[in-house]
Design an enzyme around this catalytic site. Structure first.
Site, PDB file in Angstrom:
ATOM      1  N   CYS A 103     115.454 104.766  52.617  1.00  0.00           N
ATOM      2  CA  CYS A 103     114.636 105.926  53.863  1.00  0.00           C
ATOM      3  C   CYS A 103     115.565 107.865  52.323  1.00  0.00           C
ATOM      4  CB  CYS A 103     115.226 105.543  54.586  1.00  0.00           C
ATOM      5  SG  CYS A 103     114.845 106.973  55.541  1.00  0.00           S
ATOM      6  N   CYS A 128     117.482 108.875  54.128  1.00  0.00           N
ATOM      7  CA  CYS A 128     118.309 109.648  54.587  1.00  0.00           C
ATOM      8  C   CYS A 128     119.485 108.713  53.826  1.00  0.00           C
ATOM      9  CB  CYS A 128     118.841 109.129  56.340  1.00  0.00           C
ATOM     10  SG  CYS A 128     118.472 107.304  56.805  1.00  0.00           S
ATOM     11  N   GLN A 136      97.467  92.809  68.329  1.00  0.00           N
ATOM     12  CA  GLN A 136      98.594  91.611  67.609  1.00  0.00           C
ATOM     13  C   GLN A 136      98.892  91.391  66.285  1.00  0.00           C
ATOM     14  OE1 GLN A 136      99.170  89.039  71.127  1.00  0.00           O
ATOM     15  NE2 GLN A 136      96.869  89.170  70.794  1.00  0.00           N
ATOM     16  N   HIS A 188     102.966  94.256  67.736  1.00  0.00           N
ATOM     17  CA  HIS A 188     104.028  93.820  66.472  1.00  0.00           C
ATOM     18  C   HIS A 188     103.659  94.111  65.326  1.00  0.00           C
ATOM     19  CE1 HIS A 188     102.384  90.071  69.575  1.00  0.00           C
ATOM     20  NE2 HIS A 188     103.009  90.573  70.120  1.00  0.00           N
ATOM     21  N   GLY A 224      89.390  87.591  70.200  1.00  0.00           N
ATOM     22  CA  GLY A 224      90.255  86.331  69.085  1.00  0.00           C
ATOM     23  C   GLY A 224      92.194  86.249  69.205  1.00  0.00           C
ATOM     24  N   CYS A 279     113.471 102.458  58.910  1.00  0.00           N
ATOM     25  CA  CYS A 279     115.176 102.634  58.082  1.00  0.00           C
ATOM     26  C   CYS A 279     115.888 101.435  59.306  1.00  0.00           C
ATOM     27  CB  CYS A 279     115.188 104.502  58.437  1.00  0.00           C
ATOM     28  SG  CYS A 279     116.598 104.538  57.782  1.00  0.00           S
ATOM     29  N   ASN A 294      85.255  84.773  72.154  1.00  0.00           N
ATOM     30  CA  ASN A 294      86.959  83.958  70.656  1.00  0.00           C
ATOM     31  C   ASN A 294      85.596  82.757  70.507  1.00  0.00           C
ATOM     32  OD1 ASN A 294      88.821  81.662  70.991  1.00  0.00           O
ATOM     33  ND2 ASN A 294      90.062  83.063  71.112  1.00  0.00           N
ATOM     34  N   SER A 330      94.396  83.606  71.476  1.00  0.00           N
ATOM     35  CA  SER A 330      94.939  82.739  72.395  1.00  0.00           C
ATOM     36  C   SER A 330      95.850  83.373  73.713  1.00  0.00           C
ATOM     37  CB  SER A 330      95.649  81.593  71.916  1.00  0.00           C
ATOM     38  OG  SER A 330      96.802  82.217  71.279  1.00  0.00           O
TER      39      SER A 330
HETATM   40  N1  APR Z   1      86.398  84.844  66.288  1.00  0.00           N
HETATM   41  C1  APR Z   1      86.793  85.427  66.788  1.00  0.00           C
HETATM   42  N2  APR Z   1      88.128  84.047  67.789  1.00  0.00           N
HETATM   43  C2  APR Z   1      88.914  83.467  67.069  1.00  0.00           C
HETATM   44  C3  APR Z   1      88.349  83.198  65.511  1.00  0.00           C
HETATM   45  C4  APR Z   1      87.269  83.658  65.148  1.00  0.00           C
HETATM   46  N3  APR Z   1      86.348  84.204  63.729  1.00  0.00           N
HETATM   47  N4  APR Z   1      88.988  82.490  65.106  1.00  0.00           N
HETATM   48  C5  APR Z   1      89.958  82.133  65.591  1.00  0.00           C
HETATM   49  N5  APR Z   1      90.033  82.734  66.985  1.00  0.00           N
HETATM   50  C6  APR Z   1      90.085  82.615  68.235  1.00  0.00           C
HETATM   51  C7  APR Z   1      90.967  81.222  68.712  1.00  0.00           C
HETATM   52  O1  APR Z   1      90.142  80.839  69.450  1.00  0.00           O
HETATM   53  C8  APR Z   1      92.624  81.722  69.043  1.00  0.00           C
HETATM   54  O2  APR Z   1      91.944  81.529  70.573  1.00  0.00           O
HETATM   55  O3  APR Z   1      91.436  83.182  67.698  1.00  0.00           O
HETATM   56  C9  APR Z   1      93.034  82.938  68.672  1.00  0.00           C
HETATM   57  C10 APR Z   1      93.982  82.950  68.210  1.00  0.00           C
HETATM   58  O4  APR Z   1      95.065  82.606  68.427  1.00  0.00           O
HETATM   59  P1  APR Z   1      96.516  82.867  68.481  1.00  0.00           P
HETATM   60  O5  APR Z   1      96.720  81.959  66.661  1.00  0.00           O
HETATM   61  O6  APR Z   1      97.303  82.177  69.040  1.00  0.00           O
HETATM   62  O7  APR Z   1      96.905  84.169  67.751  1.00  0.00           O
HETATM   63  P2  APR Z   1      97.146  85.249  68.591  1.00  0.00           P
HETATM   64  O8  APR Z   1      96.385  85.318  70.050  1.00  0.00           O
HETATM   65  O9  APR Z   1      96.914  86.661  68.213  1.00  0.00           O
HETATM   66  O10 APR Z   1      99.108  85.261  68.465  1.00  0.00           O
HETATM   67  C11 APR Z   1      99.396  86.078  69.152  1.00  0.00           C
HETATM   68  O11 APR Z   1     101.608  85.037  68.556  1.00  0.00           O
HETATM   69  O12 APR Z   1     102.666  84.336  66.895  1.00  0.00           O
HETATM   70  C12 APR Z   1     102.397  85.140  67.473  1.00  0.00           C
HETATM   71  O13 APR Z   1     103.162  87.093  66.487  1.00  0.00           O
HETATM   72  C13 APR Z   1     102.160  85.862  66.352  1.00  0.00           C
HETATM   73  O14 APR Z   1     100.912  87.545  66.834  1.00  0.00           O
HETATM   74  C14 APR Z   1     100.897  86.681  67.184  1.00  0.00           C
HETATM   75  C15 APR Z   1     100.891  85.903  68.206  1.00  0.00           C
END
Ligand code: APR
Length: 270
Positions: A173, A175, A107, A125, A210, A133, A236, A212
């Site tokens: 681009c 084009c 992501q 993403h 990593g 372009c 996580n 949420s």
């Molecule tokens: N190692 C492992 N996990 C980690 C670490 C780490 N060092 N640091 C933070 N985390 C965990 C947090 O506990 C959390 O659960 O990573 C997660 C990050 O969650 P978000 O900030 O919600 O990011 P993400 O899940 O990638 O969000 C998805 O939301 O806003 C959009 O486009 C954006 O791609 C993103 C998408």
């Protein structure tokens, strides 16, 4: 933790199709703030104001850009310019070099999985180093040396409201069409999802690293893997976000846990 690492290593050792699904947490140890951790980006910026699809269209129509969007772009450029793969990214690159990891579905838009050496990276993403372009849909990759001077010039034009300057920055681009940064803004369709779903369904072991799981359709991918019979391992730093799906959950930083798993695999000569 020792036993959990051992258990994860033995599940991965037996994998025929290991696929990793990553979120912002994997890049946190590279200095890139996550979105939803306390103090994260969405604590400080309104995602729909700074990352909504209309920011791009209004930019190219010469419309007003919210000041917060300029601050967001400036903060992202600052952290991305200094960001490099951390031991978590390197471990995933290592797993591919060992012939164990088949693909990374991410992501993240920071290009750090590619910089760490992973070759099959599905970026649902988008990627901040890629231009798209608006006329022909062609894609162009920028190097670090090309992206950041362009980015800082854009921030300058945004700050001074120099719309002509903004249009002149928009790379052309071949084009002749105007290009935009190839990242998915809120409200826009994600990229490469059919390929990501196919990868998730092909996995027999699926790593959730990593994330949420707050944003769909990307957050459906673990479910696709589970339904196809995969074993799921989540790493996580703050807890388990897919409790009903995972077979093994490890609370820890990916930059610390993944290298220990790779070390265990090396010890057993995988
Ligand atoms: N190692 C492992 N996990 C980690 C670490 C780490 N060092 N640091 C933070 N985390 C965990 C947090 O506990 C959390 O659960 O990573 C997660 C990050 O969650 P978000 O900030 O919600 O990011 P993400 O899940 O990638 O969000 C998805 O939301 O806003 C959009 O486009 C954006 O791609 C993103 C998408």
């Amino acid at each position: 933790m020792h036993d959990l690492v051992e258990e994860a290593a033995s599940m991965i050792r037996g994998a025929k199709n290991l696929v990793a699904f990553t979120g912002a947490g994997v890049s946190e140890e590279s200095g890139i703030p996550t979105f939803r951790d306390p103090g994260g980006l969405w604590d400080r910026f309104d995602p729909y104001e700074v990352g909504g699809g209309d920011v791009f269209s209004s930019l190219y129509r010469g419309g007003a850009i919210p000041a917060s969007a300029t601050g967001f772009v400036s903060e992202m450029l600052t952290v991305l310019e200094k960001a490099h793969p951390n031991p978590g990214h390197t471990a995933l690159g290592e797993l591919e070099r060992m012939g164990i990891l088949r693909s990374v579905i991410t992501q993240n838009i920071d290009n750090l999985h590619r910089e760490a050496g992973n070759s099959l990276v599905i970026e649902v993403h988008g990627n901040i180093y890629r231009l798209a372009c608006l006329a022909c849909g062609g894609r162009v990759y920028l190097s670090r040396e090309e992206l950041f001077p362009l980015g800082w010039k854009l921030v300058e034009c945004l700050r001074s409201g120099d719309m002509q300057g903004i249009i002149s920055i928009a790379s052309r681009c071949l084009c002749g069409g105007i290009c935009r940064i190839d990242v998915v803004a809120f409200g826009e369709p994600v990229q490469d999802m059919p390929r990501a779903v196919a990868e998730a369904k092909s996995a027999d072991v699926f790593l959730i690293l990593g994330t949420s799981g707050a944003v769909y359709p990307a957050a459906y991918l673990p479910e696709y893997a589970k339904r196809a019979g995969a074993k799921l391992i989540e790493i996580n730093a703050t807890g388990c976000y897919f409790p009903e799906l995972v077979d093994l959950g490890i609370v820890g930083k990916t930059g610390e846990v993944l290298p220990r798993i790779v070390e265990r695999l090396r010890e057993r000569g995988s």
